[in-house]
Design a protein around this motif. Structure first.
Motif, PDB file in Angstrom:
ATOM      1  N   ARG A  35       0.855  -1.184   0.000  1.00  0.00           N
ATOM      2  CA  ARG A  35       0.000   0.000   0.000  1.00  0.00           C
ATOM      3  C   ARG A  35       0.893   1.237   0.000  1.00  0.00           C
ATOM      4  N   ALA A  36       0.463   2.268  -0.709  1.00  0.00           N
ATOM      5  CA  ALA A  36       1.245   3.501  -0.778  1.00  0.00           C
ATOM      6  C   ALA A  36       0.308   4.690  -0.929  1.00  0.00           C
ATOM      7  N   GLY A  37       0.822   5.839  -0.560  1.00  0.00           N
ATOM      8  CA  GLY A  37       0.061   7.077  -0.667  1.00  0.00           C
ATOM      9  C   GLY A  37       0.867   8.226  -0.110  1.00  0.00           C
ATOM     10  N   PRO A  38       0.276   9.402  -0.049  1.00  0.00           N
ATOM     11  CA  PRO A  38       0.988  10.543   0.544  1.00  0.00           C
ATOM     12  C   PRO A  38       1.328  10.269   2.001  1.00  0.00           C
ATOM     13  N   ALA A  39       2.367  10.921   2.490  1.00  0.00           N
ATOM     14  CA  ALA A  39       2.764  10.751   3.888  1.00  0.00           C
ATOM     15  C   ALA A  39       1.560  10.976   4.797  1.00  0.00           C
ATOM     16  N   GLY A  40       1.332  10.035   5.686  1.00  0.00           N
ATOM     17  CA  GLY A  40       0.193  10.132   6.586  1.00  0.00           C
ATOM     18  C   GLY A  40      -1.052   9.441   6.080  1.00  0.00           C
ATOM     19  N   PHE A  41      -0.980   8.770   4.907  1.00  0.00           N
ATOM     20  CA  PHE A  41      -2.189   8.091   4.423  1.00  0.00           C
ATOM     21  C   PHE A  41      -2.565   6.937   5.347  1.00  0.00           C
ATOM     22  N   LEU A  42      -1.556   6.344   6.020  1.00  0.00           N
ATOM     23  CA  LEU A  42      -1.850   5.417   7.120  1.00  0.00           C
ATOM     24  C   LEU A  42      -2.064   6.285   8.350  1.00  0.00           C
ATOM     25  N   ARG A  43      -3.313   6.479   8.685  1.00  0.00           N
ATOM     26  CA  ARG A  43      -3.704   7.490   9.656  1.00  0.00           C
ATOM     27  C   ARG A  43      -3.661   6.940  11.086  1.00  0.00           C
ATOM     28  N   THR A  49      -5.310   2.739  17.552  1.00  0.00           N
ATOM     29  CA  THR A  49      -6.098   2.602  16.328  1.00  0.00           C
ATOM     30  C   THR A  49      -5.407   3.259  15.134  1.00  0.00           C
ATOM     31  N   LEU A  50      -5.390   2.534  14.021  1.00  0.00           N
ATOM     32  CA  LEU A  50      -4.918   3.043  12.732  1.00  0.00           C
ATOM     33  C   LEU A  50      -6.039   2.915  11.716  1.00  0.00           C
ATOM     34  N   ALA A  51      -5.923   3.654  10.620  1.00  0.00           N
ATOM     35  CA  ALA A  51      -6.875   3.521   9.521  1.00  0.00           C
ATOM     36  C   ALA A  51      -6.161   3.858   8.227  1.00  0.00           C
ATOM     37  N   PHE A  52      -6.492   3.111   7.179  1.00  0.00           N
ATOM     38  CA  PHE A  52      -5.929   3.437   5.870  1.00  0.00           C
ATOM     39  C   PHE A  52      -7.007   3.312   4.799  1.00  0.00           C
ATOM     40  N   PRO A  53      -6.920   4.139   3.756  1.00  0.00           N
ATOM     41  CA  PRO A  53      -7.926   4.126   2.688  1.00  0.00           C
ATOM     42  C   PRO A  53      -7.686   2.985   1.717  1.00  0.00           C
ATOM     43  N   GLU A  54      -8.754   2.465   1.181  1.00  0.00           N
ATOM     44  CA  GLU A  54      -8.668   1.453   0.122  1.00  0.00           C
ATOM     45  C   GLU A  54      -8.918   2.158  -1.209  1.00  0.00           C
ATOM     46  N   TYR A  55      -7.853   2.375  -1.949  1.00  0.00           N
ATOM     47  CA  TYR A  55      -7.973   2.979  -3.267  1.00  0.00           C
ATOM     48  C   TYR A  55      -8.400   1.922  -4.280  1.00  0.00           C
ATOM     49  N   ARG A  56      -8.923   2.384  -5.396  1.00  0.00           N
ATOM     50  CA  ARG A  56      -9.289   1.474  -6.463  1.00  0.00           C
ATOM     51  C   ARG A  56      -8.018   0.874  -7.051  1.00  0.00           C
ATOM     52  N   ASP A 111      -9.384  13.060  -1.249  1.00  0.00           N
ATOM     53  CA  ASP A 111      -8.830  13.436  -2.547  1.00  0.00           C
ATOM     54  C   ASP A 111      -9.959  13.470  -3.566  1.00  0.00           C
ATOM     55  N   PRO A 112     -10.089  14.579  -4.325  1.00  0.00           N
ATOM     56  CA  PRO A 112     -11.207  14.682  -5.271  1.00  0.00           C
ATOM     57  C   PRO A 112     -11.024  13.863  -6.542  1.00  0.00           C
ATOM     58  N   VAL A 113      -9.811  13.400  -6.840  1.00  0.00           N
ATOM     59  CA  VAL A 113      -9.570  12.650  -8.072  1.00  0.00           C
ATOM     60  C   VAL A 113     -10.182  11.258  -7.938  1.00  0.00           C
ATOM     61  N   PRO A 114     -11.018  10.815  -8.917  1.00  0.00           N
ATOM     62  CA  PRO A 114     -11.715   9.531  -8.765  1.00  0.00           C
ATOM     63  C   PRO A 114     -10.785   8.356  -8.495  1.00  0.00           C
ATOM     64  N   GLY A 115      -9.641   8.277  -9.187  1.00  0.00           N
ATOM     65  CA  GLY A 115      -8.739   7.156  -8.985  1.00  0.00           C
ATOM     66  C   GLY A 115      -8.073   7.156  -7.633  1.00  0.00           C
ATOM     67  N   ARG A 116      -8.148   8.276  -6.904  1.00  0.00           N
ATOM     68  CA  ARG A 116      -7.507   8.377  -5.595  1.00  0.00           C
ATOM     69  C   ARG A 116      -8.532   8.629  -4.489  1.00  0.00           C
ATOM     70  N   ARG A 117      -9.777   8.485  -4.813  1.00  0.00           N
ATOM     71  CA  ARG A 117     -10.826   8.732  -3.821  1.00  0.00           C
ATOM     72  C   ARG A 117     -11.164   7.428  -3.121  1.00  0.00           C
ATOM     73  N   ALA A 118     -11.057   7.426  -1.805  1.00  0.00           N
ATOM     74  CA  ALA A 118     -11.325   6.205  -1.040  1.00  0.00           C
ATOM     75  C   ALA A 118     -12.819   6.057  -0.812  1.00  0.00           C
ATOM     76  N   GLU A 119     -13.356   4.913  -1.204  1.00  0.00           N
ATOM     77  CA  GLU A 119     -14.744   4.600  -0.904  1.00  0.00           C
ATOM     78  C   GLU A 119     -14.858   3.736   0.347  1.00  0.00           C
TER      79      GLU A 119
END
Length: 276
Positions: A35-43, A49-56, A111-119
């Motif tokens: 998994r990768a993303g901007p610094a701090g994406f693993l919140r 408790t931690l949380a991370f987004p699931e990108y498409r 993130d507003p970009v669809p490919g980077r928006r976590a659902e």
């Protein structure tokens, strides 16, 4: 080993741009992913408790499928650039809709970009946190960007295409016994186009008829080049026996226990423990 993230662990986690994720299904069949993303994406939500987004991604959903069957997971964070140290976090996970977790934590980045928006998000309850030592971690550096990277792209080729040639191999297997040749497979394409090694093989030279020789007798084959004599490669040293390995391990453990009893502070503690 801690059952929570102390202050230094939380700071370390908050500046990482990638981690390795391990999950398993209900039968214990494992999957390891990245998994990768901007610094701090693993919140870091709090010390437990931690949380991370699931990108498409590639659409396999192996990690999410495993978590639905088996909530236990392992996270490995490695800082290859700055500290050359790692952090293991083991815990239990749950999958949440973006709106659900955002109602509890409205400050989560979006993130507003669809490919980077976590659902979906994965929320992790920390059970164990401990160091991964620096002994075998290489020191890496950021490479200068040659082109702008389309991070979060959904373009098939820019995501890797047929990089490992699986489509080409499948097409080749399907062409065996068929009347016509297999359809050309998509070339392996990296982030910035074809890789330097992706060049077509050099065709074999066509046979040349013997010209000007009596009876058309072909010319004799050229003599093989003299064989290069290389010095013998030294054999690997024999592996230690199980008994020798165990005796050495027991000596090291006894030494560590003695140093601990004498009050010596572990050398790694400076990374994840506050100064005394």
């Amino acid at each position: 080993m801690l059952d929570h993230l102390n202050e230094r662990m939380r700071e370390f986690t908050g500046r990482q741009e990638m981690f390795f994720l391990s999950t398993a299904d209900r039968h214990g069949n494992c999957d390891s992913t990245f998994r990768a993303g901007p610094a701090g994406f693993l919140r870091v939500l709090d010390e437990h408790t931690l949380a991370f987004p699931e990108y498409r991604g590639n659409g396999v959903h192996a990690s999410l499928g495993n978590i639905r069957e088996n909530p236990h997971l392992g996270i490995l964070l490695v800082d290859f650039v700055r500290a050359r140290i790692g952090l293991h976090v083991n815990g239990s996970a749950e999958i949440l809709e973006d709106a659900e977790i955002r109602s509890e934590h409205p400050d989560l980045p979006q993130d507003p970009v669809p490919g980077r928006r976590a659902e979906l998000w994965v929320r992790v309850t920390v059970h164990e946190a401990y160091i991964h030592c620096a002994k075998h971690i290489p020191h890496l550096q950021y490479a200068p960007k040659r082109t702008s990277r389309d991070w979060g792209t959904d373009d098939h080729k820019r995501k890797g295409g047929d990089f490992f040639g699986t489509a080409r191999d499948r097409a080749a297997r399907g062409s065996v016994g068929s009347a016509g040749p297999a359809a050309p497979a998509e070339p392996a394409v990296g982030e910035d186009g074809p890789r330097p090694g992706d060049v077509p093989p050099t065709p074999a030279p066509a046979s040349v008829p013997a010209v000007g020789r009596p009876g058309g007798v072909p010319a004799p084959a050229p003599a093989p080049a003299a064989e290069t004599i290389r010095p013998p490669v030294p054999a690997d040293p024999p592996a230690p026996s199980a008994r020798a390995w165990r005796e050495r391990a027991e000596r090291l453990l006894a030494d560590a226990r003695a140093r601990r009893a004498a009050g010596e502070r572990p050398s790694y503690e400076e990374w994840f423990s506050p100064p005394q």
